[in-house]
Scaffold this motif. Structure first.
Motif, PDB file in Angstrom:
ATOM      1  N   LEU A 143      60.242  10.450  43.266  1.00 39.68           N
ATOM      2  CA  LEU A 143      58.918  10.799  43.760  1.00 39.68           C
ATOM      3  C   LEU A 143      57.839  10.428  42.748  1.00 39.68           C
ATOM      4  O   LEU A 143      56.774   9.922  43.106  1.00 39.68           O
ATOM      5  CB  LEU A 143      58.856  12.295  44.098  1.00 39.68           C
ATOM      6  N   HIS A 144      58.138  10.643  41.476  1.00 42.16           N
ATOM      7  CA  HIS A 144      57.217  10.270  40.402  1.00 42.16           C
ATOM      8  C   HIS A 144      56.950   8.759  40.415  1.00 42.16           C
ATOM      9  O   HIS A 144      55.808   8.323  40.322  1.00 42.16           O
ATOM     10  CB  HIS A 144      57.796  10.716  39.057  1.00 42.16           C
ATOM     11  N   ASN A 145      58.010   7.959  40.538  1.00 39.13           N
ATOM     12  CA  ASN A 145      57.854   6.499  40.558  1.00 39.13           C
ATOM     13  C   ASN A 145      57.070   6.034  41.778  1.00 39.13           C
ATOM     14  O   ASN A 145      56.251   5.120  41.688  1.00 39.13           O
ATOM     15  CB  ASN A 145      59.218   5.809  40.501  1.00 39.13           C
ATOM     16  N   ILE A 146      57.302   6.657  42.926  1.00 40.51           N
ATOM     17  CA  ILE A 146      56.575   6.286  44.142  1.00 40.51           C
ATOM     18  C   ILE A 146      55.094   6.629  43.988  1.00 40.51           C
ATOM     19  O   ILE A 146      54.230   5.885  44.456  1.00 40.51           O
ATOM     20  CB  ILE A 146      57.189   6.980  45.381  1.00 40.51           C
ATOM     21  N   SER A 147      54.805   7.734  43.318  1.00 36.75           N
ATOM     22  CA  SER A 147      53.413   8.120  43.079  1.00 36.75           C
ATOM     23  C   SER A 147      52.735   7.206  42.063  1.00 36.75           C
ATOM     24  O   SER A 147      51.572   6.832  42.231  1.00 36.75           O
ATOM     25  CB  SER A 147      53.336   9.570  42.585  1.00 36.75           C
ATOM     26  N   LEU A 149      56.030   0.095  46.514  1.00 30.79           N
ATOM     27  CA  LEU A 149      57.228  -0.609  46.055  1.00 30.79           C
ATOM     28  C   LEU A 149      58.257  -0.684  47.173  1.00 30.79           C
ATOM     29  O   LEU A 149      58.256   0.108  48.101  1.00 30.79           O
ATOM     30  CB  LEU A 149      57.829   0.099  44.841  1.00 30.79           C
ATOM     31  N   THR A 150      59.145  -1.647  47.054  1.00 26.29           N
ATOM     32  CA  THR A 150      60.207  -1.833  48.037  1.00 26.29           C
ATOM     33  C   THR A 150      61.386  -0.921  47.706  1.00 26.29           C
ATOM     34  O   THR A 150      61.486  -0.385  46.594  1.00 26.29           O
ATOM     35  CB  THR A 150      60.699  -3.285  48.049  1.00 26.29           C
ATOM     36  N   GLU A 151      62.293  -0.788  48.659  1.00 29.70           N
ATOM     37  CA  GLU A 151      63.506   0.001  48.438  1.00 29.70           C
ATOM     38  C   GLU A 151      64.293  -0.561  47.260  1.00 29.70           C
ATOM     39  O   GLU A 151      64.784   0.196  46.409  1.00 29.70           O
ATOM     40  CB  GLU A 151      64.367  -0.033  49.704  1.00 29.70           C
ATOM     41  N   GLU A 152      64.416  -1.865  47.183  1.00 32.96           N
ATOM     42  CA  GLU A 152      65.166  -2.482  46.085  1.00 32.96           C
ATOM     43  C   GLU A 152      64.550  -2.121  44.733  1.00 32.96           C
ATOM     44  O   GLU A 152      65.253  -1.774  43.786  1.00 32.96           O
ATOM     45  CB  GLU A 152      65.229  -3.997  46.238  1.00 32.96           C
ATOM     46  N   GLN A 153      63.220  -2.203  44.638  1.00 36.35           N
ATOM     47  CA  GLN A 153      62.564  -1.860  43.384  1.00 36.35           C
ATOM     48  C   GLN A 153      62.809  -0.398  43.022  1.00 36.35           C
ATOM     49  O   GLN A 153      63.152  -0.088  41.882  1.00 36.35           O
ATOM     50  CB  GLN A 153      61.055  -2.123  43.470  1.00 36.35           C
ATOM     51  N   LEU A 154      62.630   0.501  43.975  1.00 37.19           N
ATOM     52  CA  LEU A 154      62.804   1.927  43.702  1.00 37.19           C
ATOM     53  C   LEU A 154      64.236   2.258  43.296  1.00 37.19           C
ATOM     54  O   LEU A 154      64.459   3.067  42.395  1.00 37.19           O
ATOM     55  CB  LEU A 154      62.376   2.748  44.918  1.00 37.19           C
ATOM     56  N   CYS A 155      65.201   1.625  43.916  1.00 34.44           N
ATOM     57  CA  CYS A 155      66.602   1.878  43.580  1.00 34.44           C
ATOM     58  C   CYS A 155      66.969   1.321  42.208  1.00 34.44           C
ATOM     59  O   CYS A 155      67.807   1.887  41.499  1.00 34.44           O
ATOM     60  CB  CYS A 155      67.524   1.326  44.655  1.00 34.44           C
ATOM     61  N   ARG A 156      66.324   0.243  41.792  1.00 31.51           N
ATOM     62  CA  ARG A 156      66.640  -0.354  40.489  1.00 31.51           C
ATOM     63  C   ARG A 156      66.150   0.487  39.317  1.00 31.51           C
ATOM     64  O   ARG A 156      66.529   0.239  38.179  1.00 31.51           O
ATOM     65  CB  ARG A 156      66.078  -1.778  40.406  1.00 31.51           C
ATOM     66  N   PHE A 157      65.327   1.500  39.575  1.00 31.53           N
ATOM     67  CA  PHE A 157      64.949   2.423  38.507  1.00 31.53           C
ATOM     68  C   PHE A 157      66.142   3.279  38.077  1.00 31.53           C
ATOM     69  O   PHE A 157      66.075   3.990  37.085  1.00 31.53           O
ATOM     70  CB  PHE A 157      63.796   3.348  38.955  1.00 31.53           C
ATOM     71  N   PHE A 158      67.217   3.226  38.844  1.00 33.94           N
ATOM     72  CA  PHE A 158      68.414   4.027  38.581  1.00 33.94           C
ATOM     73  C   PHE A 158      69.617   3.114  38.388  1.00 33.94           C
ATOM     74  O   PHE A 158      70.487   3.019  39.255  1.00 33.94           O
ATOM     75  CB  PHE A 158      68.663   5.004  39.745  1.00 33.94           C
ATOM     76  N   PRO A 159      69.687   2.419  37.242  1.00 32.21           N
ATOM     77  CA  PRO A 159      70.813   1.511  37.011  1.00 32.21           C
ATOM     78  C   PRO A 159      72.144   2.250  37.151  1.00 32.21           C
ATOM     79  O   PRO A 159      72.280   3.385  36.707  1.00 32.21           O
ATOM     80  CB  PRO A 159      70.602   1.041  35.565  1.00 32.21           C
ATOM     81  N   GLU A 160      73.082   1.620  37.780  1.00 30.35           N
ATOM     82  CA  GLU A 160      74.430   2.140  38.005  1.00 30.35           C
ATOM     83  C   GLU A 160      74.464   3.324  38.974  1.00 30.35           C
ATOM     84  O   GLU A 160      75.510   3.923  39.178  1.00 30.35           O
ATOM     85  CB  GLU A 160      75.110   2.498  36.679  1.00 30.35           C
ATOM     86  N   LYS A 161      73.323   3.687  39.559  1.00 30.74           N
ATOM     87  CA  LYS A 161      73.270   4.752  40.554  1.00 30.74           C
ATOM     88  C   LYS A 161      72.469   4.274  41.766  1.00 30.74           C
ATOM     89  O   LYS A 161      71.866   5.071  42.471  1.00 30.74           O
ATOM     90  CB  LYS A 161      72.583   6.002  39.994  1.00 30.74           C
ATOM     91  N   GLU A 162      72.414   2.966  41.969  1.00 28.24           N
ATOM     92  CA  GLU A 162      71.565   2.408  43.024  1.00 28.24           C
ATOM     93  C   GLU A 162      71.967   2.875  44.416  1.00 28.24           C
ATOM     94  O   GLU A 162      71.117   3.134  45.260  1.00 28.24           O
ATOM     95  CB  GLU A 162      71.528   0.883  42.924  1.00 28.24           C
ATOM     96  N   ALA A 163      73.259   3.038  44.675  1.00 29.45           N
ATOM     97  CA  ALA A 163      73.705   3.500  45.998  1.00 29.45           C
ATOM     98  C   ALA A 163      73.246   4.939  46.241  1.00 29.45           C
ATOM     99  O   ALA A 163      72.757   5.280  47.323  1.00 29.45           O
ATOM    100  CB  ALA A 163      75.221   3.399  46.118  1.00 29.45           C
ATOM    101  N   ALA A 164      73.377   5.791  45.218  1.00 25.24           N
ATOM    102  CA  ALA A 164      72.913   7.176  45.343  1.00 25.24           C
ATOM    103  C   ALA A 164      71.396   7.215  45.508  1.00 25.24           C
ATOM    104  O   ALA A 164      70.866   8.033  46.274  1.00 25.24           O
ATOM    105  CB  ALA A 164      73.336   7.987  44.124  1.00 25.24           C
ATOM    106  N   ALA A 165      70.687   6.343  44.806  1.00 25.26           N
ATOM    107  CA  ALA A 165      69.222   6.290  44.916  1.00 25.26           C
ATOM    108  C   ALA A 165      68.803   5.881  46.322  1.00 25.26           C
ATOM    109  O   ALA A 165      67.829   6.414  46.869  1.00 25.26           O
ATOM    110  CB  ALA A 165      68.653   5.325  43.876  1.00 25.26           C
ATOM    111  N   LYS A 166      69.535   4.967  46.916  1.00 29.14           N
ATOM    112  CA  LYS A 166      69.249   4.519  48.287  1.00 29.14           C
ATOM    113  C   LYS A 166      69.421   5.678  49.272  1.00 29.14           C
ATOM    114  O   LYS A 166      68.601   5.888  50.159  1.00 29.14           O
ATOM    115  CB  LYS A 166      70.171   3.356  48.645  1.00 29.14           C
ATOM    116  N   THR A 167      70.480   6.449  49.094  1.00 28.94           N
ATOM    117  CA  THR A 167      70.733   7.617  49.938  1.00 28.94           C
ATOM    118  C   THR A 167      69.630   8.660  49.741  1.00 28.94           C
ATOM    119  O   THR A 167      69.129   9.237  50.702  1.00 28.94           O
ATOM    120  CB  THR A 167      72.104   8.232  49.601  1.00 28.94           C
ATOM    121  N   LEU A 168      69.249   8.875  48.496  1.00 25.28           N
ATOM    122  CA  LEU A 168      68.186   9.827  48.182  1.00 25.28           C
ATOM    123  C   LEU A 168      66.858   9.394  48.804  1.00 25.28           C
ATOM    124  O   LEU A 168      66.132  10.207  49.375  1.00 25.28           O
ATOM    125  CB  LEU A 168      68.048   9.961  46.664  1.00 25.28           C
TER     126      LEU A 168
END
Length: 180
Positions: free
Chosen positions: A20-24, A29-48
């Motif tokens: 939420l902080h990054n989106i603010s 940003l795109t889904e890919e960009q937002l998920c890449r803020f979480f290296p090695e947790k991109e699948a969980a970030a996508k679900t979140l």
């Protein structure tokens, strides 16, 4: 012995707050960009991200870009998105990042150094940043075309880069002039 079981909300609370902080900070940003803020947790970030969207905590525009609220939709800047791609290129080394004051779109600490990622037209940035600044960090300057680099004279530049539509970042360094 007491065993504390955490539910999904407790497990992902920190990630949800950071998402939420990054989106603010970086609207549009795109889904890919937002998920890449979480290296090695991109699948969980996508679900979140999908869960936060479903709950109405964030919004997705018609061009598949994410916002913290409906009011800021459409105000996203293409240059900011390009600067975020640069940040994401070395996010695993970043200790802290935030938006900067113009012309620096993003400020970040990586490997103990402060970096500025300016946004805007290169000639304007060149004029604004011509004088060295005491508190300025190393600058990673995003340019539209590598041919522009030779025309720019910006102090404290760590390097230049171009960002392709798919987010691929290519880095360049100016060659030092040979003294006669």
């Amino acid at each position: 012995m007491v065993i504390v079981l955490k539910n999904r909300a407790a497990i992902y609370q920190r990630e949800a707050a950071e998402m939420l902080h990054n989106i603010s900070l970086y609207p549009g940003l795109t889904e890919e960009q937002l998920c890449r803020f979480f290296p090695e947790k991109e699948a969980a970030a996508k679900t979140l991200l999908a869960h936060m969207l479903k709950e109405g905590r964030i919004f997705c525009s018609g061009n598949d870009r994410y916002y913290a609220n409906r009011e800021v939709q459409g105000n996203a800047v293409k240059d900011l998105s390009r600067c975020v791609w640069v940040l994401l290129d070395f996010i695993d080394q970043v200790e802290y990042h935030t938006v900067g004051e113009f012309p620096a779109a993003i400020l970040c600490f990586a490997n103990g150094d402060l970096y500025e990622i300016p946004q805007g037209k290169e000639t304007m940035i060149g004029q604004l940043l011509r004088q060295p600044q005491k508190d300025a960090g190393k600058r990673i300057v995003v340019v539209d075309d590598a041919a522009q680099i030779e025309l720019l004279n910006i102090p404290q530049v760590a390097g230049f880069c171009t960002v392709a539509e798919d987010g691929t970042v290519s880095y360049y360094k100016k060659e030092a002039a040979l003294e006669s």
